[in-house]
Design an enzyme around this catalytic site. Structure first.
Site, PDB file in Angstrom:
ATOM      1  NE  ARG A   1     -21.038  -6.826   3.195  1.00  0.00           N
ATOM      2  CZ  ARG A   1     -20.020  -6.967   2.060  1.00  0.00           C
ATOM      3  NH1 ARG A   1     -20.251  -6.303   1.151  1.00  0.00           N
ATOM      4  NH2 ARG A   1     -19.363  -8.030   2.129  1.00  0.00           N
TER       5      ARG A   1
ATOM      6  CE  LYS B   1      -3.988  -2.014   2.474  1.00  0.00           C
ATOM      7  NZ  LYS B   1      -4.685  -1.894   3.771  1.00  0.00           N
TER       8      LYS B   1
ATOM      9  CD  GLU C   1     -20.191  -6.163   6.872  1.00  0.00           C
ATOM     10  OE1 GLU C   1     -19.321  -5.212   6.722  1.00  0.00           O
ATOM     11  OE2 GLU C   1     -19.976  -7.144   6.148  1.00  0.00           O
TER      12      GLU C   1
END
Length: 641
Positions: free
Chosen positions: A399, A285, A371
């Protein structure tokens, strides 16, 4: 503009068609210029930086090797797709990212033929790519589907569900595992690159298939043993046994910043008859930009910044954010109550639970992008006597709706849902807007649904949640900062289902839920200036409604308006139903409801989004005046009826 980077090669590559005409030895320069262009653009607009910088070489290699857009390239989540946008005909608009009328911060089908599938929520890419691959197979059409999924997204069960079902796609499906924090594999070097190139080559696969044909002449036990031996030998050398067990031909790990390694492997995969294939690519990253490399977490999402120093613009000092107020209030509750714990689904800083974790590490649980598991895990904790707070963005709680219904509401378990990013969210647009939670929660038996009007109310509601043990309870609050009120030293326990009269009038009543209360008060001042005595009610609860307060308010005023930061089916619908049940419609009541329009609104500044939605003071005044001018009486539901 003088601060634009020098990009002579990138200037000649408006689309992947031109990219594929370059010589391989030109790709390094192109990647460097692409990275510089992305840094320059995001410094002007803000947005997601670190993830995109990490896939610059991968983006170049994928478009160079595969025939996009015929080959479908699908980016999971999409916040790493800025380099992809620059290379696919959108460079001239890249400095409009996340601005009103500008490019989306995620992939979007309506934006480009190179965005075959819209994204912004995690872990959908493999399922979608499998759909494209199977559709082409059934239609006899050429073209591969390539899913680029980060290892963070691999924490969600949906990715594995898709992989477990992927075998029928054969070599039409390619999954690129972008391992950008080395949570799966150690650093890679020349040996691993050589192995990746070897096992993806036609020569190796040809020998492998020859061996398969030979072993078919052997008794079945020998066939099975030989297949397992070859699979596990490659697994021990490369680390891909898990993916092999799911039916993928594993290649990697390979350095995702080394184009000389990437290109031949991707070419082998493109031309292979083996499949489906998973290519494990290790990236960093923030690659190529010092400040982002040094602090990847702080440069995941950024404000506008100075390219040379990396210093990000800071907002003027003001009230604390609602997220920060929630975290502080929850920490205070946990100091008093050892049964309080907190759960997040890969968003510790976004929900403020990183601060809670610093004080209570043993009572904080980050379950990853899962979730569904988060909600049922919270239900188990509640069933065993704990007081769990499940802190999830409104858009992500969608979700886990089945778990909210089946595992929490039906069993009437006291799970506390802290719903951040309720309402419209600005630059992240429709995919992240918290538009539907009032409607999808307030329909459930046993559920309590509250909305904070300001930061003081938020503190009171966190306290109320902590003390409520009679069933599930949800608290919603927006992105952004409070209104500047002093936080209470001692929180108040609110009576469930009781609103408050903020301002008393006689002719007009505005009944607000959530942070539209400020706009309601502005509208009331304007109406009073026109001689219309106006009440302002903060209902506090979408469920249970304060039926007594609503009945008295409707009976005592000529016009009543509800306003909420949610879609149709929320507060307004419930108040209309109550008015019908009480027979007030037959009495000639003028009742109007203001709520989010029945559309998915594009990204913009939040105040402009709410104005467009008709949820500001102007819309309230306009609605009241139109209702008073009508000759006929009746009940109307609409944004500006």
């Amino acid at each position: 503009m003088s601060n634009l980077p020098d990009t002579p090669l990138l200037d000649t590559v408006p689309t992947p068609v031109e990219l594929r005409k370059l010589a391989p030895d030109q790709l390094r320069q192109l990647a460097d210029e692409l990275r510089a262009e992305m840094i320059s653009a995001v410094s002007v607009t803000g947005g997601h930086l670190g993830a995109g910088l990490g896939v610059v070489e991968l983006t170049v290699a994928l478009h160079y090797v595969f025939d996009t857009p015929r080959d479908r390239l699908i980016w999971d989540v999409g916040h790493q797709a800025y380099p992809h946008k620059i290379l696919t005909g959108r460079r001239d608009r890249i400095r409009t990212l996340r601005q009103g009328g500008g490019l989306s911060g995620f992939t979007k089908r309506s934006e480009s033929e190179y965005d075959p599938f819209g994204a912004a929520h995690s872990s959908t890419s493999i399922s979608a790519a499998l759909g494209f691959a199977i559709a082409n197979k059934l239609a006899g059409q050429p073209g591969k589907a390539i899913a680029v999924i980060g290892d963070g997204a691999m924490s969600a069960g949906m990715a594995y569900e898709a992989m477990n079902n992927a075998k029928p796609a054969g070599n039409r499906l390619v999954v690129i595992l972008n391992d950008n924090d080395m949570s799966i594999a150690p650093p890679v070097g020349g040996l691993s690159a050589y192995l990746a190139r070897l096992i993806s080559s036609q020569e190796y696969i040809g020998l492998r298939n020859l061996a398969k044909r030979v072993t078919r002449r052997l008794p079945r036990p020998f066939q099975n043993a030989a297949a397992r031996a070859e699979e596990y030998a490659r697994g021990m050398a490369t680390g891909g046994t898990l993916f092999e067990e799911l039916g993928f031909y594993y290649v990697g790990p390979i350095d995702g910043h080394n184009l000389e390694h990437l290109i031949p492997v991707l070419e082998n995969v493109r031309d292979s008859d083996e499949g489906p294939v998973l290519v494990h690519v290790v990236t960093q990253k923030g690659k190529g930009y010092g400040p982002a490399e040094a602090s990847a977490d702080k440069y995941h999402g950024v404000q506008k910044f100075d390219v040379v120093s990396g210093k990000q613009a800071t907002a003027p000092a003001g009230p604390p954010s609602y997220t920060g107020v929630f975290a502080k209030a929850l920490t205070a509750e946990a100091e008093r109550d050892p049964t309080i714990c907190a759960i997040t689904a890969a968003m510790p800083s976004g929900t403020g639970l990183d601060k809670f974790e610093a004080r209570f590490p043993d009572r904080t649980f980050d379950v990853g992008i899962a979730e569904q598991h988060a909600v049922t895990f919270a239900a188990g904790l509640a069933a065993q006597g704990m007081r769990p707070f499940c802190a999830i963005y409104s858009t992500f709680l969608q979700r886990a709706y089945d778990q909210v219904v089946h595992d929490v509401a039906i069993q009437n378990l006291p799970v506390r849902f802290a719903i951040d990013r309720a309402g419209l969210v600005g630059a992240d647009g429709a995919t992240h807007a918290g538009s539907f939670d009032i409607a999808y929660l307030a329909t459930l038996p046993n559920m309590v649904v509250m909305a904070a009007a300001d930061e003081v109310e938020l503190v009171h509601m966190v306290h109320t949640c902590a003390l409520y043990d009679d069933g599930p309870i949800a608290l919603r609050y927006p992105r952004g900062n409070g209104v500047g009120l002093d936080l209470p030293a001692v929180p108040e326990r609110l009576e469930i289902g009781r609103g408050r009269v903020v301002r008393q009038g006689k002719t007009v009543a505005i009944m607000s839920l959530g942070t539209r209360l400020h706009e309601a008060l502005i509208a009331a001042d304007r109406l009073e200036a026109q001689g219309l005595s106006t009440s302002v009610i903060d209902l506090r609860f979408a469920k249970p409604l304060d039926e007594e307060l609503i009945r008295k308010t409707l009976a005592a005023h000529e016009v009543a308006v509800t306003i909420e930061e949610g879609a149709v089916g929320g507060l307004g619908a419930h108040v209309l139903t109550l008015a019908s049940d009480l027979g007030l419609i037959d009495a000639g009541l003028k009742l109007r409801t203001l709520r989010l329009p029945d559309t998915f609104q594009d990204h913009d500044k939040p105040e402009l989004q709410y104005a467009e939605a008709g949820l500001d003071a102007d819309a309230l005044v306009d609605t009241v005046l139109k209702a008073l001018r009508k000759n006929s009486v009746g009940v109307v539901e609409g944004a500006r009826a």
